[in-house]
Design an enzyme around this catalytic site. Structure first.
Site, PDB file in Angstrom:
ATOM      1  N   GLN A  61      72.472 -57.668  57.464  1.00  0.00           N
ATOM      2  CA  GLN A  61      71.490 -58.139  58.444  1.00  0.00           C
ATOM      3  C   GLN A  61      71.720 -57.525  59.819  1.00  0.00           C
ATOM      4  O   GLN A  61      70.869 -56.827  60.338  1.00  0.00           O
ATOM      5  CB  GLN A  61      71.494 -59.661  58.526  1.00  0.00           C
ATOM      6  CG  GLN A  61      70.322 -60.215  59.323  1.00  0.00           C
ATOM      7  CD  GLN A  61      70.025 -61.671  58.987  1.00  0.00           C
ATOM      8  OE1 GLN A  61      70.625 -62.263  58.108  1.00  0.00           O
ATOM      9  NE2 GLN A  61      69.078 -62.246  59.696  1.00  0.00           N
ATOM     10  N   ASP A  62      72.871 -57.793  60.431  1.00  0.00           N
ATOM     11  CA  ASP A  62      73.176 -57.136  61.702  1.00  0.00           C
ATOM     12  C   ASP A  62      74.684 -56.978  61.839  1.00  0.00           C
ATOM     13  O   ASP A  62      75.445 -57.528  61.045  1.00  0.00           O
ATOM     14  CB  ASP A  62      72.547 -57.868  62.893  1.00  0.00           C
ATOM     15  CG  ASP A  62      73.199 -59.200  63.222  1.00  0.00           C
ATOM     16  OD1 ASP A  62      73.858 -59.778  62.327  1.00  0.00           O
ATOM     17  OD2 ASP A  62      73.046 -59.669  64.356  1.00  0.00           O
TER      18      ASP A  62
END
Length: 217
Positions: A61-62
């Protein structure tokens, strides 16, 4: 990246001037405070794994938002940094599936054709997902679309609901999608543990006449 196959094909997927927009964003945020990963590693996933070499995509995701963790490769941290909980669970599942990997650094996977891609490529210190929705998704979606168009079979490993939403970008029927719950401690027992993504990936690659990944390297 500027003269790579990545650059040319990603550019075709994006609106005119999008690369300049990204560079302006990076100039602004890195001047304004502590951002992870270090700027020179923002594009590490596509700098380490050439498009021609991609056999597997693991979508995160990040980046990690703690000091010295993020390397620009999804889930990976340097060996001198303790493995965060999701990575601990990835390594636990790997140990149950294939064998023990001693290193927390997943660069060796990237060097074998595993694209370790986060959907967002930057994060402010201590603020998970703070850059979500600002600039990165069109860029990283373009990367997924470019890989989808490869003529060679690719395994897409999608962990958790966020990554699984990217299935709509993967339309090429010769690719394999492996999906499960996220390795986070909140969800790992809901279908991540026991999903055997590593052996399933290698079984597929071998069946297609491709070299398997040495996940323990």
């Amino acid at each position: 990246m500027q003269h790579s196959a990545w650059h040319t094909l990603i550019k075709e997927q994006l609106p005119e001037g999008y690369f300049a927009k990204i560079n302006h964003f990076l100039d602004e945020v890195y001047a304004s405070g502590t951002i992870y990963p270090p700027r020179e590693k923002v594009f590490n996933a596509i700098q380490t794994t050439d498009l021609a070499d991609v056999k597997v995509v693991i979508l995160g995701q990040d980046p990690y938002h703690g000091p010295k963790q993020a390397q620009g490769l999804s889930f990976s941290v340097p060996d001198d940094i303790p493995a965060p909980p999701s990575l601990q669970n990835i390594l636990k599942e790997l140990a149950d599936d294939i064998g023990v990997k001693e290193s927390h650094d997943l660069t060796s996977w990237a060097q074998q054709g595993v694209l370790l891609l986060n959907a967002g490529l930057t994060v402010p210190a201590g603020q998970a997902n703070a850059h979500a929705g600002l600039i990165w998704e069109p860029f990283t979606d373009a990367i997924i679309k470019v890989v989808n168009e490869k003529s060679d079979p690719v395994v897409f490993i999608l962990w958790g609901s966020y990554a699984r939403k990217k299935k709509n970008l993967i339309s090429n029927s010769q690719h394999l999608i492996i999906e499960s719950a996220h390795p986070s401690p909140l969800s790992a027992y809901r279908g991540f543990f026991g999903s055997k993504p590593f052996s399933r990936t290698n079984d597929f690659l071998v069946a297609k006449g491709l070299e398997p990944i040495n996940w323990l390297a």
